[in-house]
Motif scaffolding. Sequence first.
Motif, PDB file in Angstrom:
ATOM      1  N   VAL A 192       0.855  -1.191   0.000  1.00  0.00           N
ATOM      2  CA  VAL A 192       0.000   0.000   0.000  1.00  0.00           C
ATOM      3  C   VAL A 192       0.889   1.239   0.000  1.00  0.00           C
ATOM      4  CG1 VAL A 192      -1.791   1.264   1.235  1.00  0.00           C
ATOM      5  CG2 VAL A 192      -1.773  -1.244   1.273  1.00  0.00           C
ATOM      6  N   ARG A 193       0.686   2.096  -0.981  1.00  0.00           N
ATOM      7  CA  ARG A 193       1.462   3.341  -1.077  1.00  0.00           C
ATOM      8  C   ARG A 193       0.480   4.495  -1.315  1.00  0.00           C
ATOM      9  NH1 ARG A 193       6.937   2.451  -1.836  1.00  0.00           N
ATOM     10  NH2 ARG A 193       7.528   0.261  -2.124  1.00  0.00           N
ATOM     11  N   ASP A 194       0.112   5.159  -0.250  1.00  0.00           N
ATOM     12  CA  ASP A 194      -0.857   6.252  -0.335  1.00  0.00           C
ATOM     13  C   ASP A 194      -0.167   7.598  -0.122  1.00  0.00           C
ATOM     14  OD1 ASP A 194      -2.950   4.557  -0.861  1.00  0.00           O
ATOM     15  OD2 ASP A 194      -3.503   4.312   1.238  1.00  0.00           O
ATOM     16  N   VAL A 195      -0.650   8.597  -0.844  1.00  0.00           N
ATOM     17  CA  VAL A 195      -0.015   9.918  -0.884  1.00  0.00           C
ATOM     18  C   VAL A 195      -0.683  10.879   0.099  1.00  0.00           C
ATOM     19  CG1 VAL A 195       0.432  11.919  -2.371  1.00  0.00           C
ATOM     20  CG2 VAL A 195       0.680   9.592  -3.283  1.00  0.00           C
ATOM     21  N   LEU A 196       0.139  11.698   0.757  1.00  0.00           N
ATOM     22  CA  LEU A 196      -0.356  12.818   1.568  1.00  0.00           C
ATOM     23  C   LEU A 196       0.059  14.155   0.956  1.00  0.00           C
ATOM     24  CD1 LEU A 196       0.275  11.496   5.195  1.00  0.00           C
ATOM     25  CD2 LEU A 196      -1.903  11.628   3.983  1.00  0.00           C
ATOM     26  N   LEU A 197       1.223  14.170   0.353  1.00  0.00           N
ATOM     27  CA  LEU A 197       1.704  15.335  -0.381  1.00  0.00           C
ATOM     28  C   LEU A 197       2.155  14.906  -1.771  1.00  0.00           C
ATOM     29  CD1 LEU A 197       3.921  17.461   2.103  1.00  0.00           C
ATOM     30  CD2 LEU A 197       1.885  18.248   0.861  1.00  0.00           C
ATOM     31  N   PRO A 198       1.735  15.607  -2.807  1.00  0.00           N
ATOM     32  CA  PRO A 198       0.960  16.869  -2.842  1.00  0.00           C
ATOM     33  C   PRO A 198      -0.443  16.720  -2.221  1.00  0.00           C
ATOM     34  CG  PRO A 198       1.973  16.400  -4.982  1.00  0.00           C
ATOM     35  CD  PRO A 198       2.113  15.162  -4.157  1.00  0.00           C
ATOM     36  N   ALA A 199      -0.900  17.787  -1.633  1.00  0.00           N
ATOM     37  CA  ALA A 199      -2.165  17.766  -0.901  1.00  0.00           C
ATOM     38  C   ALA A 199      -3.342  17.381  -1.782  1.00  0.00           C
ATOM     39  CB  ALA A 199      -2.411  19.139  -0.270  1.00  0.00           C
ATOM     40  N   GLY A 200      -3.309  17.771  -3.061  1.00  0.00           N
ATOM     41  CA  GLY A 200      -4.418  17.461  -3.961  1.00  0.00           C
ATOM     42  C   GLY A 200      -4.562  15.975  -4.236  1.00  0.00           C
ATOM     43  N   ASP A 201      -3.507  15.204  -4.005  1.00  0.00           N
ATOM     44  CA  ASP A 201      -3.551  13.753  -4.237  1.00  0.00           C
ATOM     45  C   ASP A 201      -3.720  12.946  -2.960  1.00  0.00           C
ATOM     46  OD1 ASP A 201      -3.078  14.266  -6.932  1.00  0.00           O
ATOM     47  OD2 ASP A 201      -0.891  14.196  -6.668  1.00  0.00           O
ATOM     48  N   SER A 202      -3.887  13.620  -1.843  1.00  0.00           N
ATOM     49  CA  SER A 202      -3.922  12.937  -0.557  1.00  0.00           C
ATOM     50  C   SER A 202      -5.126  12.005  -0.438  1.00  0.00           C
ATOM     51  CB  SER A 202      -3.961  13.956   0.585  1.00  0.00           C
ATOM     52  OG  SER A 202      -4.035  13.294   1.836  1.00  0.00           O
ATOM     53  N   VAL A 203      -4.894  10.809   0.111  1.00  0.00           N
ATOM     54  CA  VAL A 203      -5.980   9.835   0.303  1.00  0.00           C
ATOM     55  C   VAL A 203      -6.727  10.099   1.602  1.00  0.00           C
ATOM     56  CG1 VAL A 203      -4.801   8.052  -1.038  1.00  0.00           C
ATOM     57  CG2 VAL A 203      -4.405   8.190   1.426  1.00  0.00           C
ATOM     58  N   ILE A 204      -6.138  10.902   2.485  1.00  0.00           N
ATOM     59  CA  ILE A 204      -6.763  11.222   3.765  1.00  0.00           C
ATOM     60  C   ILE A 204      -6.855  12.740   3.888  1.00  0.00           C
ATOM     61  CG2 ILE A 204      -6.598  10.999   6.278  1.00  0.00           C
ATOM     62  CD1 ILE A 204      -4.833   8.553   5.860  1.00  0.00           C
TER      63      ILE A 204
END
Length: 391
Positions: free
Chosen positions: A32-44
């Motif tokens: 699992v590789r979830d993004v926080l930054l960039p903010a527009g791509d954040s999963v949370i």
Amino acid sequence: MLGFYKKAILMFAGLVALTLVSTLVCWKLLLVRDVLLPAGDSVIPWKFETMTDVRRGGASSITVNDSSASLDYDYILTEDVQYPQVTAIFNFAGQESARQYADLSKYSTVAFRAKCRPRNVLTFHLYSFDPKVTDPADFNSYRIAKAFFPCDEEWSDVEIDLKHLYVPTWWLSRFKIEVSDQNYRLNQVAAFSIIASFEGPVGKPANVRIGELGLRGRDWRYAWACGVLLVLVWAGFILWLFRRYTQSLVADMQDKLRKDRPLLAYQQLSVQPQEDREKTLLLRFMATEYADPDLSLEKTISTLGISRTKINEILKSELGYTFTGCLNKLRLTEAARLLSENDNANVAEIAYSVGYNNLTYFIRLFKNEYGSTPKAFKGISRSGRADNGGG
């Protein structure tokens, strides 16, 4: 059997390829590789906030240059308080009236790239809900778990192990909690932060940049699903392999018996006129005396008065074997017939009845001829009759 082996090898190769592809796909799904930054791509969803020591009487300051594509801020720490600090906060909890904590339990690490000027030591803080002491209106009442990480003037990769953070003693003492209580809830995370404090530069301008911030973990459901699927597929293949092997072996042995039965027809030579007297005498003698354990080429020569060369010439021409080969073929063919037609057949008794006094020798010859021991041959023949309805 050759057709069975070819099919089995092709299926095995196909399953190996399927296993490799499935493992690769499952591995990619597992990670699992979830993004926080960039903010527009954040999963949370999160909101960026800052905090300084001003509320404690300090004068440290922070200036945010960017918090959407990456985190970029300048700060300066002053010595007005004992523990100066500035804090960059990723707040997951939302408004106080509707707290929505982030569930990070499926993640094992927070990964990002970091760059500091000058070289620095920063602290990662994770804030989780503690049912005993947390007051949602008081940010400092969330249970803190922390880890330090270095930050150089060149970009470097940083990974924070979420499973092995430690709860600081000062926080536990503040709420009168045992120092040994190092538990924290990854399924109820209110925020995490990057803190610059007196471990780094104090009294001079500094810059921190954080990029490619994301969460890493493993979703073991995919691994279990993949494992169960592959176990079922391979179990089915093994089951098919054993069943088809037995069926192919039965068919191969039955075909071999059908091909060998003409040899037994020579037992009828005593009532069939033959133009070649020597051939008639020899074939009749072999067909009727093969079960004699003392039968040998010398005894045959002595009994029939036919030369060694002539005997081998006749047998080679008629049956394609030398004397010894023909004798063993007749004996083994009869032994196979007896084993296949009688479930109660005793292997030793059959060996002796067809002319073998040495059971070990008989078993070795039989296995070379039919590819299995007499005992296994009897079981396979029984399975073949069962598959054919007992006929």
